[in-house]
Design a protein around this motif. Structure first.
Motif, PDB file in Angstrom:
ATOM      1  N   SER A  13      -5.598  -1.017  -3.600  1.00 34.48           N
ATOM      2  CA  SER A  13      -5.460   0.422  -3.642  1.00 34.48           C
ATOM      3  C   SER A  13      -4.254   0.727  -3.117  1.00 34.48           C
ATOM      4  O   SER A  13      -3.366   0.076  -2.522  1.00 34.48           O
ATOM      5  CB  SER A  13      -6.579   1.015  -2.529  1.00 34.48           C
ATOM      6  OG  SER A  13      -6.424   0.378  -1.189  1.00 34.48           O
ATOM      7  N   ARG A  14      -4.058   2.112  -3.509  1.00 33.08           N
ATOM      8  CA  ARG A  14      -2.612   2.811  -2.734  1.00 33.08           C
ATOM      9  C   ARG A  14      -2.695   2.436  -1.358  1.00 33.08           C
ATOM     10  O   ARG A  14      -1.712   2.542  -0.656  1.00 33.08           O
ATOM     11  CB  ARG A  14      -2.600   4.030  -3.389  1.00 33.08           C
ATOM     12  CG  ARG A  14      -2.273   4.238  -4.880  1.00 33.08           C
ATOM     13  CD  ARG A  14      -2.439   5.837  -5.204  1.00 33.08           C
ATOM     14  NE  ARG A  14      -0.959   6.008  -4.897  1.00 33.08           N
ATOM     15  CZ  ARG A  14       0.123   6.337  -5.758  1.00 33.08           C
ATOM     16  NH1 ARG A  14       0.166   5.723  -6.883  1.00 33.08           N
ATOM     17  NH2 ARG A  14       1.177   6.742  -5.110  1.00 33.08           N
ATOM     18  N   GLU A  15      -3.886   2.922  -0.904  1.00 31.34           N
ATOM     19  CA  GLU A  15      -4.258   3.091   0.715  1.00 31.34           C
ATOM     20  C   GLU A  15      -3.684   1.657   0.966  1.00 31.34           C
ATOM     21  O   GLU A  15      -3.041   1.517   2.287  1.00 31.34           O
ATOM     22  CB  GLU A  15      -5.476   3.258   0.849  1.00 31.34           C
ATOM     23  CG  GLU A  15      -5.836   4.926   0.769  1.00 31.34           C
ATOM     24  CD  GLU A  15      -5.934   5.122  -0.765  1.00 31.34           C
ATOM     25  OE1 GLU A  15      -5.835   6.199  -1.313  1.00 31.34           O
ATOM     26  OE2 GLU A  15      -6.255   4.178  -1.630  1.00 31.34           O
ATOM     27  N   GLU A  16      -4.046   0.583   0.821  1.00 30.15           N
ATOM     28  CA  GLU A  16      -3.961  -0.804   1.363  1.00 30.15           C
ATOM     29  C   GLU A  16      -2.443  -1.026   1.336  1.00 30.15           C
ATOM     30  O   GLU A  16      -2.031  -1.650   2.261  1.00 30.15           O
ATOM     31  CB  GLU A  16      -4.727  -1.809   0.495  1.00 30.15           C
ATOM     32  CG  GLU A  16      -4.634  -3.326   0.972  1.00 30.15           C
ATOM     33  CD  GLU A  16      -5.579  -4.265   0.468  1.00 30.15           C
ATOM     34  OE1 GLU A  16      -5.263  -5.338   0.482  1.00 30.15           O
ATOM     35  OE2 GLU A  16      -6.731  -3.888   0.331  1.00 30.15           O
ATOM     36  N   ARG A  17      -1.913  -0.783   0.223  1.00 32.88           N
ATOM     37  CA  ARG A  17      -0.410  -1.025  -0.017  1.00 32.88           C
ATOM     38  C   ARG A  17       0.377  -0.245   0.914  1.00 32.88           C
ATOM     39  O   ARG A  17       1.292  -0.928   1.671  1.00 32.88           O
ATOM     40  CB  ARG A  17       0.029  -0.959  -1.279  1.00 32.88           C
ATOM     41  CG  ARG A  17      -0.401  -1.628  -2.382  1.00 32.88           C
ATOM     42  CD  ARG A  17       0.607  -1.693  -3.652  1.00 32.88           C
ATOM     43  NE  ARG A  17      -0.099  -2.467  -4.750  1.00 32.88           N
ATOM     44  CZ  ARG A  17      -0.112  -3.728  -4.908  1.00 32.88           C
ATOM     45  NH1 ARG A  17       0.460  -4.660  -4.043  1.00 32.88           N
ATOM     46  NH2 ARG A  17      -0.989  -4.337  -6.000  1.00 32.88           N
ATOM     47  N   ALA A  18       0.147   1.035   1.063  1.00 28.16           N
ATOM     48  CA  ALA A  18       0.775   1.671   2.382  1.00 28.16           C
ATOM     49  C   ALA A  18       0.486   1.002   3.415  1.00 28.16           C
ATOM     50  O   ALA A  18       1.426   1.065   4.502  1.00 28.16           O
ATOM     51  CB  ALA A  18       0.408   3.065   2.140  1.00 28.16           C
ATOM     52  N   THR A  19      -0.705   0.739   3.985  1.00 28.56           N
ATOM     53  CA  THR A  19      -0.733   0.274   5.323  1.00 28.56           C
ATOM     54  C   THR A  19      -0.206  -1.117   5.297  1.00 28.56           C
ATOM     55  O   THR A  19       0.476  -1.324   6.356  1.00 28.56           O
ATOM     56  CB  THR A  19      -2.370  -0.016   5.363  1.00 28.56           C
ATOM     57  OG1 THR A  19      -3.220   1.269   5.082  1.00 28.56           O
ATOM     58  CG2 THR A  19      -2.556  -0.855   6.614  1.00 28.56           C
ATOM     59  N   ARG A  20       0.096  -1.854   4.105  1.00 33.27           N
ATOM     60  CA  ARG A  20       0.778  -3.031   4.562  1.00 33.27           C
ATOM     61  C   ARG A  20       2.182  -2.846   4.739  1.00 33.27           C
ATOM     62  O   ARG A  20       2.861  -3.411   5.709  1.00 33.27           O
ATOM     63  CB  ARG A  20       0.873  -3.948   3.166  1.00 33.27           C
ATOM     64  CG  ARG A  20      -0.440  -4.687   2.746  1.00 33.27           C
ATOM     65  CD  ARG A  20      -0.279  -4.895   1.219  1.00 33.27           C
ATOM     66  NE  ARG A  20      -1.480  -5.636   0.508  1.00 33.27           N
ATOM     67  CZ  ARG A  20      -1.462  -6.013  -0.464  1.00 33.27           C
ATOM     68  NH1 ARG A  20      -0.346  -5.825  -1.380  1.00 33.27           N
ATOM     69  NH2 ARG A  20      -2.732  -6.537  -0.703  1.00 33.27           N
ATOM     70  N   ALA A  21       2.626  -1.767   4.350  1.00 36.12           N
ATOM     71  CA  ALA A  21       4.361  -1.401   4.636  1.00 36.12           C
ATOM     72  C   ALA A  21       4.472  -0.837   6.129  1.00 36.12           C
ATOM     73  O   ALA A  21       5.232  -1.392   6.859  1.00 36.12           O
ATOM     74  CB  ALA A  21       4.870  -0.195   3.659  1.00 36.12           C
ATOM     75  N   LYS A  22       3.268  -0.002   6.438  1.00 39.07           N
ATOM     76  CA  LYS A  22       3.258   0.507   7.909  1.00 39.07           C
ATOM     77  C   LYS A  22       3.245  -0.611   8.898  1.00 39.07           C
ATOM     78  O   LYS A  22       3.682  -0.526  10.094  1.00 39.07           O
ATOM     79  CB  LYS A  22       2.504   1.619   8.005  1.00 39.07           C
ATOM     80  CG  LYS A  22       2.828   2.415   7.123  1.00 39.07           C
ATOM     81  CD  LYS A  22       1.472   3.702   7.252  1.00 39.07           C
ATOM     82  CE  LYS A  22       1.769   4.970   6.579  1.00 39.07           C
ATOM     83  NZ  LYS A  22       0.634   6.023   6.706  1.00 39.07           N
ATOM     84  N   THR A  23       2.169  -1.734   8.578  1.00 39.01           N
ATOM     85  CA  THR A  23       2.202  -2.670   9.905  1.00 39.01           C
ATOM     86  C   THR A  23       2.868  -3.969   9.616  1.00 39.01           C
ATOM     87  O   THR A  23       2.926  -4.831  10.448  1.00 39.01           O
ATOM     88  CB  THR A  23       0.752  -3.017   9.632  1.00 39.01           C
ATOM     89  OG1 THR A  23       0.282  -3.689   8.014  1.00 39.01           O
ATOM     90  CG2 THR A  23      -0.407  -1.925   9.769  1.00 39.01           C
ATOM     91  N   ALA A  24       3.767  -3.721   8.633  1.00 41.01           N
ATOM     92  CA  ALA A  24       4.645  -5.208   8.434  1.00 41.01           C
ATOM     93  C   ALA A  24       5.497  -5.465   9.561  1.00 41.01           C
ATOM     94  O   ALA A  24       5.699  -6.376  10.014  1.00 41.01           O
ATOM     95  CB  ALA A  24       5.559  -5.070   7.088  1.00 41.01           C
ATOM     96  N   PHE A  25       5.861  -4.359  10.386  1.00 38.73           N
ATOM     97  CA  PHE A  25       6.760  -4.493  11.438  1.00 38.73           C
ATOM     98  C   PHE A  25       6.237  -5.099  12.588  1.00 38.73           C
ATOM     99  O   PHE A  25       6.755  -5.866  13.459  1.00 38.73           O
ATOM    100  CB  PHE A  25       7.304  -3.062  12.049  1.00 38.73           C
ATOM    101  CG  PHE A  25       8.298  -2.449  10.796  1.00 38.73           C
ATOM    102  CD1 PHE A  25       9.619  -2.726  10.921  1.00 38.73           C
ATOM    103  CD2 PHE A  25       7.672  -1.646   9.687  1.00 38.73           C
ATOM    104  CE1 PHE A  25      10.529  -2.038  10.078  1.00 38.73           C
ATOM    105  CE2 PHE A  25       8.489  -1.243   8.763  1.00 38.73           C
ATOM    106  CZ  PHE A  25      10.000  -1.236   9.042  1.00 38.73           C
TER     107      PHE A  25
END
Length: 403
Positions: A13-25
């Motif tokens: 989902s779009r939501e999962e990919r967006a969460t990945r980006a935010k939590t990568a740090f």
């Protein structure tokens, strides 16, 4: 007749990919103000843009707030706008151009206020692909502090979400279906290339029909549902990475197969050792050793133990049974988007096994003049041990073909 799998999985989902980006740090060992990623697999992982890397650089910028800016050549702009989930798409005219794309990327980072920032990268600049040449990012943006963070991002990628696991399960189902067809069509006098093509074509057509018009493979290493030999036929099966020779199957051949399927960017790995006609005593002996090695690996999977522990347990069997002459490689590797990911089931990899990791398990034996002996299965690390994601017979009787 081989039964077709039932479709169950949905794309990430779009939501999962967006969460990945935010939590990568949160996975990084040191604070970074932004990420700049050039690897196509990281770009797909964080923003869903699937593409084939060529000499024209593509980069993904991720800010600490989770904003994703995709930097592409002009010819990819509409493509990126249509399929990526980045909040912004920026483009440059062409490579090498009058002003090099890496210098234009530095201009973009300056526009974002990152000219003196701490920037985490997978590569310090775009890697050499198809004749590409250019400055390092640290050279193009000299005021910034550029640090490699790919190991930390690999760790994030290694911990599969439930949605990712379901896509890998789906891949495993179709890989097994393709393998059943490969096994059905393999007979004395048939040609490996023709058998591979027939099994792969029929399995892919069935998968596309079942998954529907929205299905996309989105994987660089695999297209459709695939089953093949890669040249590991007869004496050539003793070469772990042989290449197709267009062989004709003969009575007595040892065969090593490979199968999987690309499902919305994710793949699995299934390999089996088969025999054309009744296996000889030597073939049976090494086949049983191979099963024993894989069983030892299965039993060694426990969260908290290291990847090295699994390889050490398997190596002890090689030592005990005096099989070192037939050893060629470690036990396996992580996989998911890439056909090989980290961590690796290797004596030199001290990283702990964690729930959510998906790995291949494929200890092998290679006997020149006789053949290769390798099963590979895809497994999931769970809270209590492991779960087998591939489902295909492992026993000698099931893998003996008419001679």
């Amino acid at each position: 007749m081989t039964a077709q799998p039932r479709q169950t999985a949905q794309p990430i989902s779009r939501e999962e990919r967006a969460t990945r980006a935010k939590t990568a740090f949160g996975h990084l060992e040191s604070p970074q103000d932004a990420l700049v990623l050039f690897d196509d697999q990281f770009i797909f992982y964080y923003c869903g843009f699937a593409f084939f890397p060529i000499e024209r650089p593509v980069a993904l910028v991720i800010t600490r707030e989770g904003e994703r800016i995709l930097f592409v050549p002009r010819l990819e702009r509409e493509h990126a706008q249509q399929v990526s989930e980045a909040e912004r798409v920026a483009d440059y005219p062409e490579f090498p151009g009058q002003r090099h794309p890496l210098r234009q990327l530095a201009d973009l980072l300056t526009e974002l206020g990152l000219e003196k920032a701490s920037i985490g990268v997978d590569h310090d600049g775009y890697p050499p692909v198809m004749g590409y040449d250019g400055p390092a990012l640290s050279e193009a943006l000299p005021g910034a502090t550029v640090s490699r963070v790919s190991r930390a991002l690999d760790h994030q990628m290694a911990l599969k979400s439930p949605a990712e696991v379901e896509l890998i399960r789906e891949s495993a189902r179709w890989g097994a279906y393709a393998h059943h067809l490969l096994q059905d069509y393999t007979r004395v006098g048939e040609n490996e290339t023709e058998v591979e093509a027939r099994a792969t074509k029929e399995a892919t057509a069935a998968m596309i029909a079942a998954l529907g018009d929205t299905y996309r493979g989105q994987n660089r290493w695999m297209s459709g549902a695939v089953a093949l030999y890669r040249g590991q036929i007869g004496v050539h099966s003793a070469l772990p990475h042989a290449m197709t020779t267009g062989a004709t199957f003969q009575h007595g051949d040892t065969l090593v197969t490979g199968a999987g399927a690309a499902v919305w960017g994710y793949i699995s790995e299934l390999e089996r050792t088969m025999f054309v006609g009744e296996a000889s005593g030597e073939q049976q002996r090494f086949f049983q050793h191979m099963l024993n090695l894989q069983d030892i690996a299965f039993e060694a999977f426990k969260p908290g133990l290291t990847c090295a522990h699994v390889d050490e347990a398997v190596r002890a069997y090689y030592e005990r049974e005096q099989l070192w002459d037939h050893w060629r490689h470690h036990v396996g590797h992580s996989l998911g988007q890439r056909i090989h990911e980290s961590p690796f089931l290797d004596i030199g990899d001290s990283r702990p096994l964690e729930p959510g990791m998906v790995l291949s398990v494929e200890p092998g034996l290679y006997v020149p003049g006789l053949g290769g002996f390798r099963h590979s299965d895809t497994i999931l690390i769970t809270a209590s041990g492991m779960e087998l994601l591939t489902d295909y017979p492992r026993d000698l009787d099931s893998l003996t073909l008419p001679g």
